[in-house]
Design a protein around this motif. Structure first.
Motif, PDB file in Angstrom:
ATOM      1  N   ARG A   1       0.802  -1.280   0.563  1.00 38.53           N
ATOM      2  CA  ARG A   1       0.063   0.219   0.093  1.00 38.53           C
ATOM      3  C   ARG A   1       0.720   1.098   0.196  1.00 38.53           C
ATOM      4  O   ARG A   1       0.001   2.393  -0.975  1.00 38.53           O
ATOM      5  CB  ARG A   1      -0.619  -0.207   1.078  1.00 38.53           C
ATOM      6  CG  ARG A   1      -2.570  -0.483   0.945  1.00 38.53           C
ATOM      7  CD  ARG A   1      -2.709  -0.618   1.484  1.00 38.53           C
ATOM      8  NE  ARG A   1      -3.277  -1.065   3.156  1.00 38.53           N
ATOM      9  CZ  ARG A   1      -3.313  -2.072   3.566  1.00 38.53           C
ATOM     10  NH1 ARG A   1      -4.154  -3.097   2.831  1.00 38.53           N
ATOM     11  NH2 ARG A   1      -3.093  -2.509   4.422  1.00 38.53           N
ATOM     12  N   TRP A   2       1.693   0.868   1.048  1.00 35.60           N
ATOM     13  CA  TRP A   2       2.895   2.407   0.918  1.00 35.60           C
ATOM     14  C   TRP A   2       3.598   2.692  -0.693  1.00 35.60           C
ATOM     15  O   TRP A   2       3.756   3.512  -1.442  1.00 35.60           O
ATOM     16  CB  TRP A   2       4.144   2.059   2.210  1.00 35.60           C
ATOM     17  CG  TRP A   2       3.502   2.446   3.108  1.00 35.60           C
ATOM     18  CD1 TRP A   2       3.400   1.320   4.531  1.00 35.60           C
ATOM     19  CD2 TRP A   2       2.613   4.098   3.057  1.00 35.60           C
ATOM     20  NE1 TRP A   2       3.108   2.357   5.501  1.00 35.60           N
ATOM     21  CE2 TRP A   2       2.394   3.996   5.162  1.00 35.60           C
ATOM     22  CE3 TRP A   2       2.977   5.048   3.151  1.00 35.60           C
ATOM     23  CZ2 TRP A   2       1.970   5.222   5.443  1.00 35.60           C
ATOM     24  CZ3 TRP A   2       2.815   6.484   3.556  1.00 35.60           C
ATOM     25  CH2 TRP A   2       2.733   6.293   5.090  1.00 35.60           C
ATOM     26  N   ARG A   3       3.801   1.754  -1.288  1.00 33.50           N
ATOM     27  CA  ARG A   3       4.666   1.863  -2.615  1.00 33.50           C
ATOM     28  C   ARG A   3       3.614   2.005  -3.404  1.00 33.50           C
ATOM     29  O   ARG A   3       3.778   3.065  -3.849  1.00 33.50           O
ATOM     30  CB  ARG A   3       5.380   0.220  -2.885  1.00 33.50           C
ATOM     31  CG  ARG A   3       6.749   0.069  -2.547  1.00 33.50           C
ATOM     32  CD  ARG A   3       7.513  -1.110  -4.045  1.00 33.50           C
ATOM     33  NE  ARG A   3       6.132  -1.512  -3.683  1.00 33.50           N
ATOM     34  CZ  ARG A   3       6.790  -3.061  -2.579  1.00 33.50           C
ATOM     35  NH1 ARG A   3       7.783  -2.801  -1.782  1.00 33.50           N
ATOM     36  NH2 ARG A   3       6.131  -4.430  -2.735  1.00 33.50           N
ATOM     37  N   ARG A   4       2.173   1.386  -3.057  1.00 31.66           N
ATOM     38  CA  ARG A   4       1.106   2.352  -4.277  1.00 31.66           C
ATOM     39  C   ARG A   4       1.016   4.037  -3.542  1.00 31.66           C
ATOM     40  O   ARG A   4       0.853   4.838  -5.019  1.00 31.66           O
ATOM     41  CB  ARG A   4       0.214   1.847  -4.463  1.00 31.66           C
ATOM     42  CG  ARG A   4      -0.484   0.597  -4.679  1.00 31.66           C
ATOM     43  CD  ARG A   4      -1.083  -0.034  -5.226  1.00 31.66           C
ATOM     44  NE  ARG A   4      -1.875  -0.475  -3.930  1.00 31.66           N
ATOM     45  CZ  ARG A   4      -2.221  -1.507  -3.616  1.00 31.66           C
ATOM     46  NH1 ARG A   4      -1.260  -2.677  -4.039  1.00 31.66           N
ATOM     47  NH2 ARG A   4      -2.454  -2.193  -2.703  1.00 31.66           N
ATOM     48  N   LEU A   5       1.263   4.098  -2.931  1.00 31.97           N
ATOM     49  CA  LEU A   5       1.241   5.276  -2.666  1.00 31.97           C
ATOM     50  C   LEU A   5       2.072   6.530  -2.362  1.00 31.97           C
ATOM     51  O   LEU A   5       2.016   7.582  -3.241  1.00 31.97           O
ATOM     52  CB  LEU A   5       0.263   5.730  -0.694  1.00 31.97           C
ATOM     53  CG  LEU A   5      -0.466   5.789  -0.429  1.00 31.97           C
ATOM     54  CD1 LEU A   5      -0.435   5.551   1.495  1.00 31.97           C
ATOM     55  CD2 LEU A   5      -1.768   6.604  -0.921  1.00 31.97           C
ATOM     56  N   ALA A   6       3.130   5.951  -2.703  1.00 36.43           N
ATOM     57  CA  ALA A   6       4.394   6.625  -3.091  1.00 36.43           C
ATOM     58  C   ALA A   6       4.426   6.419  -5.024  1.00 36.43           C
ATOM     59  O   ALA A   6       5.232   7.453  -4.501  1.00 36.43           O
ATOM     60  CB  ALA A   6       5.767   6.000  -2.774  1.00 36.43           C
ATOM     61  N   THR A   7       4.248   5.812  -5.146  1.00 31.56           N
ATOM     62  CA  THR A   7       4.541   5.931  -6.664  1.00 31.56           C
ATOM     63  C   THR A   7       3.367   6.853  -6.673  1.00 31.56           C
ATOM     64  O   THR A   7       3.478   7.842  -7.923  1.00 31.56           O
ATOM     65  CB  THR A   7       4.054   3.915  -7.316  1.00 31.56           C
ATOM     66  OG1 THR A   7       4.951   3.319  -7.009  1.00 31.56           O
ATOM     67  CG2 THR A   7       3.910   4.357  -8.874  1.00 31.56           C
ATOM     68  N   GLY A   8       2.088   7.004  -6.726  1.00 32.64           N
ATOM     69  CA  GLY A   8       0.648   7.921  -7.047  1.00 32.64           C
ATOM     70  C   GLY A   8       1.198   9.404  -6.683  1.00 32.64           C
ATOM     71  O   GLY A   8       1.487   9.979  -7.494  1.00 32.64           O
ATOM     72  N   GLY A   9       2.083   9.298  -5.750  1.00 36.86           N
ATOM     73  CA  GLY A   9       2.720  10.503  -4.861  1.00 36.86           C
ATOM     74  C   GLY A   9       2.940  11.417  -6.357  1.00 36.86           C
ATOM     75  O   GLY A   9       3.437  12.205  -6.374  1.00 36.86           O
ATOM     76  N   SER A  10       4.578   9.942  -6.660  1.00 37.18           N
ATOM     77  CA  SER A  10       5.552  10.337  -7.773  1.00 37.18           C
ATOM     78  C   SER A  10       4.900  10.782  -8.418  1.00 37.18           C
ATOM     79  O   SER A  10       5.222  11.784  -9.231  1.00 37.18           O
ATOM     80  CB  SER A  10       6.243   9.603  -7.357  1.00 37.18           C
ATOM     81  OG  SER A  10       7.008   8.861  -6.140  1.00 37.18           O
ATOM     82  N   VAL A  11       3.605   9.939  -9.090  1.00 43.88           N
ATOM     83  CA  VAL A  11       3.683  10.573 -10.316  1.00 43.88           C
ATOM     84  C   VAL A  11       3.114  11.978 -10.684  1.00 43.88           C
ATOM     85  O   VAL A  11       2.981  12.841 -11.408  1.00 43.88           O
ATOM     86  CB  VAL A  11       1.966   9.605 -10.579  1.00 43.88           C
ATOM     87  CG1 VAL A  11       1.343  10.323 -12.274  1.00 43.88           C
ATOM     88  CG2 VAL A  11       2.931   7.950 -10.966  1.00 43.88           C
ATOM     89  N   VAL A  12       2.001  12.764  -9.248  1.00 44.93           N
ATOM     90  CA  VAL A  12       1.961  13.550  -9.305  1.00 44.93           C
ATOM     91  C   VAL A  12       2.172  15.025  -8.931  1.00 44.93           C
ATOM     92  O   VAL A  12       2.560  15.390  -9.243  1.00 44.93           O
ATOM     93  CB  VAL A  12       0.522  13.620  -7.873  1.00 44.93           C
ATOM     94  CG1 VAL A  12       0.360  14.897  -7.267  1.00 44.93           C
ATOM     95  CG2 VAL A  12      -0.277  12.616  -7.781  1.00 44.93           C
ATOM     96  N   ALA A  13       3.687  13.744  -8.156  1.00 45.70           N
ATOM     97  CA  ALA A  13       5.130  15.120  -7.706  1.00 45.70           C
ATOM     98  C   ALA A  13       5.441  15.877  -9.860  1.00 45.70           C
ATOM     99  O   ALA A  13       6.036  16.572  -9.701  1.00 45.70           O
ATOM    100  CB  ALA A  13       5.813  15.124  -7.144  1.00 45.70           C
ATOM    101  N   LEU A  14       5.136  14.672 -10.160  1.00 39.50           N
ATOM    102  CA  LEU A  14       6.218  14.853 -11.408  1.00 39.50           C
ATOM    103  C   LEU A  14       5.335  15.366 -12.515  1.00 39.50           C
ATOM    104  O   LEU A  14       5.538  16.359 -13.181  1.00 39.50           O
ATOM    105  CB  LEU A  14       5.858  13.071 -12.667  1.00 39.50           C
ATOM    106  CG  LEU A  14       6.633  13.079 -13.809  1.00 39.50           C
ATOM    107  CD1 LEU A  14       8.664  13.870 -13.171  1.00 39.50           C
ATOM    108  CD2 LEU A  14       6.945  12.272 -14.078  1.00 39.50           C
TER     109      LEU A  14
END
Lengths: 155, 190
Positions: A43-56
Motif C-alpha cells: 500500500r505504501w509503495r502504491r501511495l509513494a508511486t501515486g505521489g511521485s506521479v503527482v509530483a512529476l
C-alpha cells in the motif's frame, strides 16, 4: 508405471507409516503477520508511486509555465514607447509629410485617446499592455519613415 | 465405493471460502491453513529433510498462495494447485540453499554410497528418504510421491530427462540398500 515407481511404493509399504510431525502452533500467526506487513508495504509503495506521479506532473506543469515565461518575458511596453518617442523627438521634422507617416500619426492620435479612456475606466493590465504594444509598433513605423526622410534630405 | 474421507491436498474447499480468499479475506486464509497446513508441512519435511527449513517453506508457500490465489481459475482442484505451488516453492528453496546448484547429485550419491551405512533412526519411509542427498531426495519425493514426470523434473532442475531418470534409479538403489540393512539390523537386535 515404471519399475522404479513400483519399487519405491513397495519399499514404503513395507515400512511403518511416517510419524506425523506436529505443526508449530505459532506458524499461522507468523504467516498472517508477514502477510499483513507485506500488504502494508505494498500500500505504501502504491501511495509513494501515486505521489511521485503527482509530483512529476506538478513539476512538469511548473517547468512548462517557467519555460513559457522564459520564452515570452514580460515587456514593459510603456517604457519602450516612451524611449521610442524620445528617439523620434531627436530627429528633425521633415519639411513634407509622408503619407505613411500621416497614417501612423493619425492612428497614434486615435490610440492615445483609447489609452486615456482605458486608464479612465481602470482597464486590466493585459488590455493596457496591448494598447501600449500597438503604440510601440506605430512609433517604430513612424521612426523608420522619419529616418528614411532624414537620410534622403542629407543626400 | 470408497467412503474414506479425503486427506491432505486431496481435500476440497468450498466455493464460498475460495471466493472470500480470492478477495483477500484473512478468515478464509485461516480456513485454508487449517485444511492444508499439515499436508504442506509433510511435503516440506520430505523435501528439506529438516524441521526448521520445512517451517520456513510452509511460511513462504502460504504467503505465495495468498498473493497468487487471485490467479487460480479452478481448472484443477484447489489442493492440487496448491500442492504444485508448495513443490515449486520447495525447489526454489533448495536452489537458494545451494543444495542443488552447489553440489552435483551424482557426486553426492557417490559420496553417500562410499560412507559407512548407519541405519540407526531409520524407522519409516520418511526417515529413509532423509538419508538421501537433497537433490536426489527432491527427485524421489516429487517423482514417486507427488507425481511429477521426468520431463517436468528435467525442466525444474535445468537438466535432461535422462539425468533425472539416472538420479532416481541410483537414489532408489541407495534406498533399497539402506532399507535392507535397516531391516537386518533390527532383526539382529530382536
Amino acid at each position: 508405471m515404471s519399475d522404479d515407481e513400483l519399487y519405491f511404493r513397495e519399499l514404503a509399504a513395507g515400512m511403518p507409516a511416517a510419524r506425523l510431525e506436529p505443526l508449530p502452533p505459532d506458524l499461522w500467526p507468523r504467516i498472517a503477520a508477514s502477510h499483513a506487513s507485506r500488504q502494508r508495504r505494498r500500500r505504501w509503495r502504491r501511495l509513494a508511486t501515486g505521489g511521485s506521479v503527482v509530483a512529476l506532473v506538478a513539476g512538469l506543469a511548473f517547468s512548462l509555465t517557467a519555460w513559457r515565461h522564459a520564452v515570452a518575458p514580460d515587456i514593459d511596453w510603456q517604457s519602450r514607447a516612451q524611449a521610442l518617442e524620445l528617439q523620434l523627438d531627436s530627429l528633425p521634422m521633415p519639411a513634407a509629410k509622408n503619407p505613411m507617416a500621416q497614417l501612423a500619426e493619425s492612428e497614434l492620435a486615435h490610440l492615445d485617446s483609447n489609452l486615456q479612456a482605458a486608464y479612465d475606466r481602470g482597464a486590466a493590465r493585459g488590455d493596457m499592455d496591448a494598447l501600449w504594444q500597438r503604440r510601440c509598433e506605430l512609433l517604430d513605423a513612424l521612426l523608420s519613415v522619419r529616418r528614411q526622410q532624414t537620410l534622403s534630405t542629407r543626400i | 465405493m470408497n467412503d474414506k474421507p479425503a486427506t491432505g491436498f486431496a481435500q476440497d474447499i468450498d466455493a464460498m471460502t475460495l471466493a472470500r480468499a480470492q478477495r483477500g479475506d484473512m478468515a478464509a486464509f485461516a480456513q485454508l491453513y487449517q485444511r492444508y497446513a499439515r499436508a504442506c508441512f509433510q511435503l516440506a519435511l520430505r523435501l528439506t529433510g529438516q524441521r526448521q527449513p520445512a517451517e520456513d517453506l510452509v511460511h513462504e508457500a502460504f504467503l505465495k498462495m495468498m498473493d497468487t490465489i487471485g490467479s487460480y481459475r479452478g481448472d484443477a482442484p484447489f489442493g492440487a494447485w496448491f500442492k504444485r505451488l508448495v513443490a515449486n516453492t520447495g525447489i526454489d528453496w533448495l536452489r537458494r540453499q545451494r543444495h542443488i546448484a552447489g553440489v552435483d547429485a551424482e557426486e553426492a550419491l557417490e559420496h553417500a554410497s562410499a560412507m559407512p551405512v548407519d541405519t540407526a533412526g531409520i524407522v519409516d519411509a520418511d526417515a529413509l528418504l532423509a538419508r538421501l542427498p537433497p537433490r536426489a531426495r527432491a527427485i524421489v519425493v516429487l517423482h514417486e510421491l507427488e507425481g511429477y514426470t521426468h520431463a517436468e523434473l528435467a525442466a525444474l532442475f535445468g537438466q535432461s530427462e535422462s539425468y533425472s531418470k539416472s538420479i532416481l534409479a541410483r537414489a532408489l538403489k541407495r534406498l533399497q540398500g539402506l532399507a535392507a540393512t535397516a531391516t537386518s539390523t533390527s532383526q539382529v537386535a530382536l
